[in-house]
Enzyme design. Structure first.
Site, PDB file in Angstrom:
ATOM      1  N   HIS A 208     -71.162  49.919 194.764  1.00 31.77           N
ATOM      2  CA  HIS A 208     -72.237  49.093 194.204  1.00 31.77           C
ATOM      3  C   HIS A 208     -73.343  48.894 195.241  1.00 31.77           C
ATOM      4  CE1 HIS A 208     -73.790  45.627 191.743  1.00 31.77           C
ATOM      5  NE2 HIS A 208     -74.192  45.219 192.944  1.00 31.77           N
ATOM      6  N   GLU A 209     -72.955  48.505 196.456  1.00 26.31           N
ATOM      7  CA  GLU A 209     -73.951  48.218 197.492  1.00 26.31           C
ATOM      8  C   GLU A 209     -74.623  49.497 197.990  1.00 26.31           C
ATOM      9  OE1 GLU A 209     -74.857  45.318 197.725  1.00 26.31           O
ATOM     10  OE2 GLU A 209     -73.144  44.221 196.922  1.00 26.31           O
ATOM     11  N   HIS A 212     -77.537  50.169 195.818  1.00 28.24           N
ATOM     12  CA  HIS A 212     -78.731  49.435 196.264  1.00 28.24           C
ATOM     13  C   HIS A 212     -79.366  50.106 197.474  1.00 28.24           C
ATOM     14  CE1 HIS A 212     -78.266  46.205 193.478  1.00 28.24           C
ATOM     15  NE2 HIS A 212     -77.218  45.637 194.063  1.00 28.24           N
TER      16      HIS A 212
END
Length: 402
Positions: A208-209, A212
């Site tokens: 997920h990170e 980003h």
């Protein structure tokens, strides 16, 4: 063979990082509560700063301009990871096997996007204060200044016990210069595969990170309003998803919510995909804002692509401000300013004039720069740091103590 110290010269094994921009990371939402126990019930919470409308507009304009000018490059390839384990004694200490399992999970999740990940280095730091970390704090800045390894060419991953029940955060590629020490990903150590955080123990928080880090917004960005997350094939979603229902539809536009997407807030077991649109968006952003990450042609994003608050002021004169702290034990930071782009050489020499480290030999953009340097196995004593820029040489002394 290492060289000898030229007259009035110095040097150092340094890793370059651009100065901290005026706009720092956002505070975590006030509604988050402290998690008393790492294995206690929680929901996914990500403290990656929300992009402002101005940032999103500037990013869109920069990507359109890059596409029209043909300055984007083909992307895909291997991203080298510098893995930093922050622990408090035995608490948070990770094994090499756990770290390797995490890298394997990351590669499984990004399969088909063209991006691969390889573990380049692992270091461990026993620091009680850094272990209980929050975003946007002096502790985060000090930790990353001390530990960050070549942020332009490495994805720096930090594991710690995060406050306010957070699972992680990152910084968007367009939010800071590509070599800024704050870049990277911070995740809770308990989110690695087999970790103690229930529902979030499959290692997909890092996925997920990393999304980003490569430029993706949350799928619920903007709610039901256009342009949402700026990706056409992720249906609009009014609010984050925290469970794994059979289906969910929170917006009147066509399509169920993308609850299986890695950029939602779903539990790890519910995560299964990046979309083709997200892949294309990463491919558009990386060459413009992370051009050095995959050894793509160097092409810093134009200044007009960055909101004014994120554009660092250009120093008026060339300066070498020396090291802080000095004397130093484990690490110090050497600071210098460039009024214009220039070829920079930074090296460290001992008192006999023998070069002990060669850190930088590259073109650097104008701006204030910080270069963390670790003492490593250097003996206690006096050293000289030499900065050579456009034929000018600056020398500062360093003292390494045990």
């Amino acid at each position: 063979m290492p060289g000898r110290l030229p007259v009035s010269a110095l040097g150092s094994a340094l890793l370059l990082v651009a100065s901290f921009a005026t706009a720092g990371p956002a505070d975590p939402p006030a509604s988050l509560s402290e998690a008393a126990d790492v294995s206690g019930a929680r929901v996914r919470t990500c403290a990656t700063p929300e992009p402002t409308p101005e940032q999103a507009t500037a990013l869109r304009a920069a990507l359109l301009r890059a596409r029209e000018e043909g300055t984007t490059a083909s992307v895909g390839g291997t991203i080298q990871i510098a893995f930093h384990v922050i622990h408090d004694g035995d608490l948070g200490q990770l094994s090499d096997d756990q770290i390797q399992d995490q890298i394997r999970e990351l590669n499984r999740n990004f399969l088909g996007t063209g991006y691969r990940f390889s573990l380049a280095s692992v270091d461990r730091t026993d620091n009680q204060r850094w272990f209980r970390l929050l975003p946007g704090t002096g502790d985060e800045k000090h930790m990353k200044q001390a530990l960050a390894i070549d942020p332009a060419h490495r994805l720096n991953v930090y594991t710690a016990s995060l406050g306010h029940g957070l699972l992680g955060w990152a910084y968007f590629p367009f939010s800071l210069p590509e070599d800024h020490y704050l870049h990277g990903v911070v995740i809770h150590y308990g989110s690695l595969p087999g970790g103690p955080i229930e529902l979030y123990d499959l290692g997909r928080t890092l996925t997920h990170e990393a999304g980003h880090y490569l430029g993706l917004f949350h799928t619920f960005q903007g709610g039901c309003e256009e342009p949402g997350d700026y990706v056409a094939d992720t249906p609009a979603e009014a609010t984050p998803n925290f469970e794994c229902p059979a289906s969910r539809n929170t917006c009147p536009s066509p399509g169920d919510d993308p609850i299986h997407n890695y950029m939602d807030y779903s539990p790890d077991a519910c995560y299964t995909e990046f979309t083709g649109g997200q892949d294309a968006r990463m491919d558009a952003i990386v060459p413009v804002y992370r051009p050095s990450l995959l050894d793509a042609p160097l092409a810093f994003a134009p200044k007009e692509a960055l909101p004014a608050a994120l554009t660092p002021a250009v120093p008026r004169e060339l300066a070498f401000r020396g090291a802080w702290p000095n004397p130093f034990r484990e690490e110090t930071v050497l600071r210098f300013s460039l009024p214009r782009s220039a070829h920079v050489r930074l090296r460290i020499y001992d008192v006999s004039g023998q070069q002990v480290a060669n850190v930088v030999d590259a073109m650097m953009p104008a701006g204030d720069h910080s270069a963390p340097m670790r003492g490593g196995d250097l003996p206690t004593g006096l050293y000289f740091a030499s900065l050579r820029v456009d034929g000018r040489i600056f020398t500062r002394t360093l003292v390494h103590v045990r």
